[in-house]
Design a protein around this motif. Structure first.
Motif, PDB file in Angstrom:
ATOM      1  N   VAL A  67       0.953  -1.370  -0.104  1.00 14.50           N
ATOM      2  CA  VAL A  67       0.028   0.098   0.019  1.00 14.50           C
ATOM      3  C   VAL A  67       0.873   1.355   0.212  1.00 14.50           C
ATOM      4  O   VAL A  67       2.228   1.189   0.644  1.00 14.50           O
ATOM      5  CB  VAL A  67      -0.840   0.122   1.323  1.00 14.50           C
ATOM      6  N   ILE A 125      -6.292  -1.525   6.337  1.00 11.52           N
ATOM      7  CA  ILE A 125      -5.853  -1.514   4.860  1.00 11.52           C
ATOM      8  C   ILE A 125      -6.061  -2.792   4.270  1.00 11.52           C
ATOM      9  O   ILE A 125      -5.914  -3.192   3.044  1.00 11.52           O
ATOM     10  CB  ILE A 125      -4.398  -0.952   4.664  1.00 11.52           C
ATOM     11  N   PRO A 127      -8.505  -4.858   3.631  1.00  8.85           N
ATOM     12  CA  PRO A 127      -9.557  -5.119   2.454  1.00  8.85           C
ATOM     13  C   PRO A 127      -8.994  -4.456   1.235  1.00  8.85           C
ATOM     14  O   PRO A 127      -9.484  -4.799   0.173  1.00  8.85           O
ATOM     15  CB  PRO A 127     -10.612  -4.749   3.263  1.00  8.85           C
ATOM     16  N   ILE A 128      -8.195  -3.450   1.200  1.00  6.28           N
ATOM     17  CA  ILE A 128      -7.886  -2.480   0.043  1.00  6.28           C
ATOM     18  C   ILE A 128      -6.578  -3.208  -0.616  1.00  6.28           C
ATOM     19  O   ILE A 128      -6.292  -2.625  -1.693  1.00  6.28           O
ATOM     20  CB  ILE A 128      -7.949  -1.302   0.014  1.00  6.28           C
ATOM     21  N   ARG A 129      -5.651  -3.973   0.055  1.00  6.12           N
ATOM     22  CA  ARG A 129      -4.509  -4.308  -0.349  1.00  6.12           C
ATOM     23  C   ARG A 129      -4.807  -4.977  -1.836  1.00  6.12           C
ATOM     24  O   ARG A 129      -3.890  -4.613  -2.731  1.00  6.12           O
ATOM     25  CB  ARG A 129      -3.812  -5.130   0.447  1.00  6.12           C
ATOM     26  N   PHE A 131      -6.755  -4.101  -4.220  1.00 10.71           N
ATOM     27  CA  PHE A 131      -6.752  -3.293  -5.297  1.00 10.71           C
ATOM     28  C   PHE A 131      -5.446  -2.682  -5.502  1.00 10.71           C
ATOM     29  O   PHE A 131      -5.208  -2.205  -6.845  1.00 10.71           O
ATOM     30  CB  PHE A 131      -7.755  -2.232  -4.618  1.00 10.71           C
ATOM     31  N   PHE A 132      -4.426  -2.287  -4.586  1.00 12.13           N
ATOM     32  CA  PHE A 132      -3.328  -1.651  -4.789  1.00 12.13           C
ATOM     33  C   PHE A 132      -2.410  -2.512  -5.579  1.00 12.13           C
ATOM     34  O   PHE A 132      -1.470  -2.160  -6.179  1.00 12.13           O
ATOM     35  CB  PHE A 132      -2.742  -1.024  -3.428  1.00 12.13           C
TER      36      PHE A 132
END
Length: 215
Positions: A67, A125, A127-129, A131-132
């Motif tokens: 991230v 973070i 849940p959004i890893r 995406f990155f």
């Protein structure tokens, strides 16, 4: 309001207050285009095995290497500020006076707030890893487009083919594909035209044709 600012500028809250203020200024400056959003990011591209100790090990442990570091610092600063502010507001100022015991307790609050904020950031973070990861992968592949490679396989068609991208080291072996319009043999130079995420391969064309299209 006076109590708020008194705590805002008191120890240990002042440490997180300073970090959070810098983060807010950074995002404001980045929002108007003066800075790139990823200018403070730590990049592990090209490293076969990121270090398992020290800063690299800490990043891997919490998943922070996946991230943007600017987001990590902002979240830790914000969460650390909230935790230290609440601890000071509802505990420290009511139990201890301004003595060595207060400052000793403040150090404990700072360390505890930082540790808890770090774990909370890692949890937020998670849940959004993906995406990155996807965004970083797409950007990484995009940087190769337009670059020259050397064909290493005896044939390149729509089903198979390999090429070497000279990166200044041992070279990267890439999967390449081409239609019947182009005939490649081992040692030919080609240009990476586009990336296909489904087959994890690059479409290539002859260098001469690429130069003509550019002109």
């Amino acid at each position: 309001m006076e109590l708020f600012f008194a705590i805002f500028f008191s120890f240990p809250v002042i440490i997180f207050s300073t970090l959070l203020t810098l983060c807010v200024l950074y995002w404001l400056v980045a929002a108007i285009g003066i800075l790139h959003i990823d200018c403070l990011d730590i990049d592990f591209d090209g490293i076969d095995a990121p270090p398992s100790t020290g800063l690299g090990g800490l990043l891997l442990k919490f998943g922070f290497n996946e991230v943007p570091m600017t987001l990590i610092i902002t979240l830790i600063s914000l969460l650390g500020w909230i935790l230290s502010y609440l601890s000071t507001r509802y505990v420290l100022i009511h139990i201890f006076d301004m003595s060595w015991l207060y400052y000793l307790s403040s150090v404990t609050v700072f360390i505890a707030s930082f540790i808890v904020a770090t774990y909370l950031t890692a949890w937020l973070i998670k849940p959004i890893r993906p995406f990155f990861n996807k965004l970083g992968s797409e950007n990484s592949h995009r940087t190769f487009l337009g670059q020259a490679v050397i064909i290493r396989s005896s044939i390149v068609n729509e089903q198979k083919g390999e090429a070497i991208y000279e990166d200044g080291g041992a070279g990267l072996i890439l999967q390449v594909r081409s239609d019947d319009r182009y005939q490649f043999k081992r040692g030919d130079k080609a240009i990476l035209l586009r990336y296909d995420s489904l087959s994890n391969s690059y479409e290539v064309i002859n260098e001469s044709d690429f130069m003509e299209n550019v002109k």
